[in-house]
Design an enzyme around this catalytic site. Sequence first.
Site, PDB file in Angstrom:
ATOM      1  N   TRP A   1       1.314  35.858  20.539  1.00 32.37           N
ATOM      2  CA  TRP A   1       2.157  36.130  19.373  1.00 32.37           C
ATOM      3  C   TRP A   1       1.394  36.953  18.340  1.00 32.37           C
ATOM      4  O   TRP A   1       1.977  37.786  17.654  1.00 32.37           O
ATOM      5  CB  TRP A   1       2.677  34.836  18.771  1.00 32.37           C
ATOM      6  CG  TRP A   1       3.584  35.095  17.609  1.00 32.37           C
ATOM      7  CD1 TRP A   1       3.369  34.775  16.306  1.00 32.37           C
ATOM      8  CD2 TRP A   1       4.840  35.784  17.637  1.00 32.37           C
ATOM      9  NE1 TRP A   1       4.413  35.209  15.516  1.00 32.37           N
ATOM     10  CE2 TRP A   1       5.335  35.839  16.311  1.00 32.37           C
ATOM     11  CE3 TRP A   1       5.607  36.371  18.649  1.00 32.37           C
ATOM     12  CZ2 TRP A   1       6.542  36.448  15.981  1.00 32.37           C
ATOM     13  CZ3 TRP A   1       6.819  36.969  18.323  1.00 32.37           C
ATOM     14  CH2 TRP A   1       7.274  37.011  16.997  1.00 32.37           C
TER      15      TRP A   1
ATOM     16  N   TYR B   1       1.902  33.721   8.315  1.00 33.92           N
ATOM     17  CA  TYR B   1       3.128  33.597   9.106  1.00 33.92           C
ATOM     18  C   TYR B   1       3.510  32.119   9.267  1.00 33.92           C
ATOM     19  O   TYR B   1       4.666  31.737   9.085  1.00 33.92           O
ATOM     20  CB  TYR B   1       2.925  34.250  10.477  1.00 33.92           C
ATOM     21  CG  TYR B   1       4.078  34.065  11.429  1.00 33.92           C
ATOM     22  CD1 TYR B   1       5.292  34.703  11.215  1.00 33.92           C
ATOM     23  CD2 TYR B   1       3.959  33.240  12.552  1.00 33.92           C
ATOM     24  CE1 TYR B   1       6.361  34.523  12.085  1.00 33.92           C
ATOM     25  CE2 TYR B   1       5.022  33.061  13.427  1.00 33.92           C
ATOM     26  CZ  TYR B   1       6.215  33.709  13.195  1.00 33.92           C
ATOM     27  OH  TYR B   1       7.266  33.533  14.049  1.00 33.92           O
TER      28      TYR B   1
ATOM     29  N   GLU C   1      10.475  38.133  20.426  1.00 33.62           N
ATOM     30  CA  GLU C   1      10.118  37.097  21.400  1.00 33.62           C
ATOM     31  C   GLU C   1      10.149  37.673  22.816  1.00 33.62           C
ATOM     32  O   GLU C   1       9.312  37.323  23.659  1.00 33.62           O
ATOM     33  CB  GLU C   1      11.054  35.891  21.291  1.00 33.62           C
ATOM     34  CG  GLU C   1      10.920  35.068  20.023  1.00 33.62           C
ATOM     35  CD  GLU C   1       9.610  34.304  19.893  1.00 33.62           C
ATOM     36  OE1 GLU C   1       8.841  34.259  20.876  1.00 33.62           O
ATOM     37  OE2 GLU C   1       9.351  33.753  18.811  1.00 33.62           O
TER      38      GLU C   1
END
Length: 198
Positions: free
Chosen positions: A57, A27, A49
């Site tokens: 995350w 990522y 988000e």
Amino acid sequence: MDTGIVIGEDQLARPAWAATDPMMREYYDLEWGMPVRDEHGVFERLSLEAFQSGLSWATILRKRENFREAFANFDPDTVQGFGEDKVEELLGNAGIIRNRAKILATIKNARATIELRKDGGLADFVWSFKPVQTPTPLTMADIPTTSPESLALSNALKKRGFSFVGPTTMYALMEALGIVDTHLVQSHRRGTSGVWPV
């Protein structure tokens, strides 16, 4: 000085959070901070988000494909029509974050995204808050969590009917979309977005 940089077996410099987990490294290397300028891409990241708020995350990234399946690949036109039956179905979906407020916010934000098309669309709206300059962090501690622009974006989106768009969440969105470059100066990714000079 501990910069928080780790040199990988490939000899590339990354922050510690992206150095060990293969999913996070991929990522970081390929996606985070690269420019996203289309409505669908911005809506998906804004939604993720919001779901990430209060969580890591990595948790969201592991569930991203489940989120895409559950939320019609984050198509605002489809998501805006989700009713109570669909909300209940989502609350029973163990593959996503089962938080009613965040699910309802995603539906509300889809409607607000459609409404924004009258004024140029979500992507242009979010990108219009790009600052004059980007941070140049040498250590993880140097990376801001908010900015005047993320506060302004947060307030502007709230006025447009969006939820779960606080200034910290919006700063994370700006980082993810490439609107700011908070890659550490020593990182191999610094300046690779093409948005900001190295």
